[in-house]
Write an enzyme that holds these catalytic residues in place. Structure first.
Site, short mmCIF file in Angstrom:
data_model
loop_
_atom_site.label_atom_id
_atom_site.label_comp_id
_atom_site.label_asym_id
_atom_site.label_seq_id
_atom_site.Cartn_x
_atom_site.Cartn_y
_atom_site.Cartn_z
N LYS A 85 -19.51 -14.21 22.39
CA LYS A 85 -18.59 -13.72 21.35
C LYS A 85 -17.52 -14.76 21.08
CE LYS A 85 -17.54 -8.78 21.08
NZ LYS A 85 -16.72 -7.74 21.72
O1 G3P Z 1 -16.04 -3.69 19.98
C1 G3P Z 1 -14.70 -3.80 19.58
C2 G3P Z 1 -13.94 -2.66 20.12
O2 G3P Z 1 -13.86 -2.79 21.51
C3 G3P Z 1 -12.59 -2.46 19.58
O3 G3P Z 1 -12.37 -1.11 19.64
O4 G3P Z 1 -11.08 0.93 19.71
O5 G3P Z 1 -10.11 -1.20 20.63
O6 G3P Z 1 -10.37 -0.89 18.18
P1 G3P Z 1 -10.90 -0.53 19.53
#
Ligand code: G3P
Length: 228
Positions: free
Chosen positions: A82
């Protein structure tokens, strides 16, 4: 649409693998920190039980990220490296992709950014739907627009709907044509849930038990036959 788990917690991944429904895992520095394990050790452990494991670079400069990306990719063939959607991240991603390393470009929030990710030959682009919703933008609209732009341009980069916060996001991602949706374990569990499934299964089991109770036990059946 393939379903991935967005976690670095081994026990959650192990359970979901057992259910047979996931095809990969996305991790990031926040999730690794939450899981409380060494990055390398944890990614290698996860790669033992599932393919398509995204592991994120934390270097900031292109050259450092290239070195780091090669190291992450050397951990296991299932690793997808990534890189962030920054000039350095994409520059590094381009070098790594040219070496045959699968790249997931993360922190994508627009169609134009997704076009940049495609330009470096990314294997996956990750638009963060939930974080767009958080700032009053329609995250799933952006996912749908990226899918549509990629189709029109015949771009092969896979669209991975990330930052999924609820089961409705999963349905919307599928309807938008996303190739993959990655979600927390709690959301994956919610996908199974429907009151009619629970009620139907309860009723089937109760009815089955009733037929078992009504059956004479073997010995009693023999005695009844002998008496006749
Ligand atoms: O895959 C990306 C994810 O981990 C972000 O999620 O909920 O932290 O915006 P969030």
């Amino acid at each position: 649409m393939k379903l991935y788990l967005d976690t670095a917690v081994y026990e959650e991944i192990e359970q979901a693998v057992g259910w047979g429904v996931i095809d990969g895992v996305t991790t990031n520095p926040t999730l690794i920190a939450k899981a409380g394990h060494d990055h390398e050790e944890q990614v290698k452990r996860i790669c033992q039980i599932i393919g398509n494991v995204s592991a994120e670079c934390v270097s900031e400069k292109k050259d450092d990220m290239v070195v780091e990306g090669r190291r992450l990719a050397s951990w296991h063939k299932n690793v997808i490296v990534k890189v962030p959607l920054t000039p350095d991240g994409l520059g590094a991603g381009k070098v790594l992709a040219s070496e045959g390393i699968r790249i997931n470009v993360t922190l994508c929030f627009s169609v134009n950014q997704a076009l940049l990710a495609a330009a470096i030959g990314a294997y996956i682009v990750s638009p963060f739907a939930g974080r767009l919703d958080d700032i009053n933008e329609d995250g799933m609209r952006v996912v749908a627009d990226i899918v549509s732009a990629y189709r029109q341009q015949e771009i092969k980069t896979k669209v991975l709907a990330a930052s999924i916060r609820n089961p409705m996001h999963v349905t919307q991602a599928a309807l938008a044509g996303a190739d993959i949706a990655t979600m927390p374990f709690a959301v994956l569990k919610q996908l199974f849930e429907h009151p009619l499934t629970a009620a139907g299964q309860k009723r089937f089991l109760e009815d089955y038990r009733k037929t078992q109770e009504a059956k004479p036990v073997q010995g009693q059946a023999r005695e009844a036959t002998a008496k006749r």
